[in-house]
Design a protein around this motif. Sequence first.
Motif, mmCIF file in Angstrom:
data_model
loop_
_atom_site.group_PDB
_atom_site.id
_atom_site.type_symbol
_atom_site.label_atom_id
_atom_site.label_comp_id
_atom_site.label_asym_id
_atom_site.label_seq_id
_atom_site.Cartn_x
_atom_site.Cartn_y
_atom_site.Cartn_z
ATOM 1 N N SER A 124 -17.676 127.445 -41.886
ATOM 2 C CA SER A 124 -16.809 127.984 -42.937
ATOM 3 C C SER A 124 -17.486 127.914 -44.306
ATOM 4 O O SER A 124 -17.256 128.771 -45.159
ATOM 5 C CB SER A 124 -15.456 127.256 -42.960
ATOM 6 O OG SER A 124 -15.612 125.896 -43.287
ATOM 7 N N SER A 179 -8.619 126.476 -36.212
ATOM 8 C CA SER A 179 -9.187 126.624 -37.554
ATOM 9 C C SER A 179 -8.104 126.637 -38.630
ATOM 10 O O SER A 179 -8.332 126.209 -39.755
ATOM 11 C CB SER A 179 -10.029 127.900 -37.646
ATOM 12 O OG SER A 179 -9.234 129.040 -37.426
ATOM 13 N N SER A 203 -17.567 123.344 -37.485
ATOM 14 C CA SER A 203 -16.625 124.294 -38.087
ATOM 15 C C SER A 203 -16.685 124.227 -39.611
ATOM 16 O O SER A 203 -16.628 125.256 -40.298
ATOM 17 C CB SER A 203 -15.209 124.000 -37.587
ATOM 18 O OG SER A 203 -14.292 124.881 -38.158
#
Length: 195
Positions: free
Chosen positions: A68, A20, A64
């Motif tokens: 986020s 990440s 992802s």
Amino acid sequence: PLNNFSFIIDYLMEKNPEGSQKEMLETLIASTTNMVEAVNDLTMKSAQEISYVPRKDIKFNLFSALSSTVELFEANTDNKLKFKLEEPDFPEKYFLGDPITVKQIFLDLFNTIASSEGSPSYVNIGLIEESSIKNKSLVRVDINTDLKVPGFNISDSENIPGDSMAGKLISSVKGSYSSNVDSDHSVFTFTLPLQ
């Protein structure tokens, strides 16, 4: 100075970040590049001459990016929306594209839901890879909520998603969208063609 962003990002990328952290830096690179280009456009052209130019595609993880964006939305707003992300069959798959545009689509749709009248609500989000041929995929995004969201109603001439930021961005990446709005339930579905 914006040049300092580039220097700092280059320095951090030399540290070989993973997971990440690397994805966040790649998003920061894309955002910084977009900001520098926008500032250059503003200083070199009059506002009437500025036009949208597609940005360079970068590798990003769609699930992802969505996760986020939800975290960012929850952290920066006072709304009481409860998000539920359904993990797709491809949680680790990377695509080539513009994660900034994808995140902006989600943020605009979340703001549309949050501005609807009603009590605190749930928002379920699902990602489905409808087709994958060679290096191209068609990913469907389903957003369901227990609120009536007028901004999702395509048949309502005053609330056409095509006139919204999300609708324009979905169209700009050659995606499509549809909706179903009832008195106590709304569904917005859109597709994104990705490499």
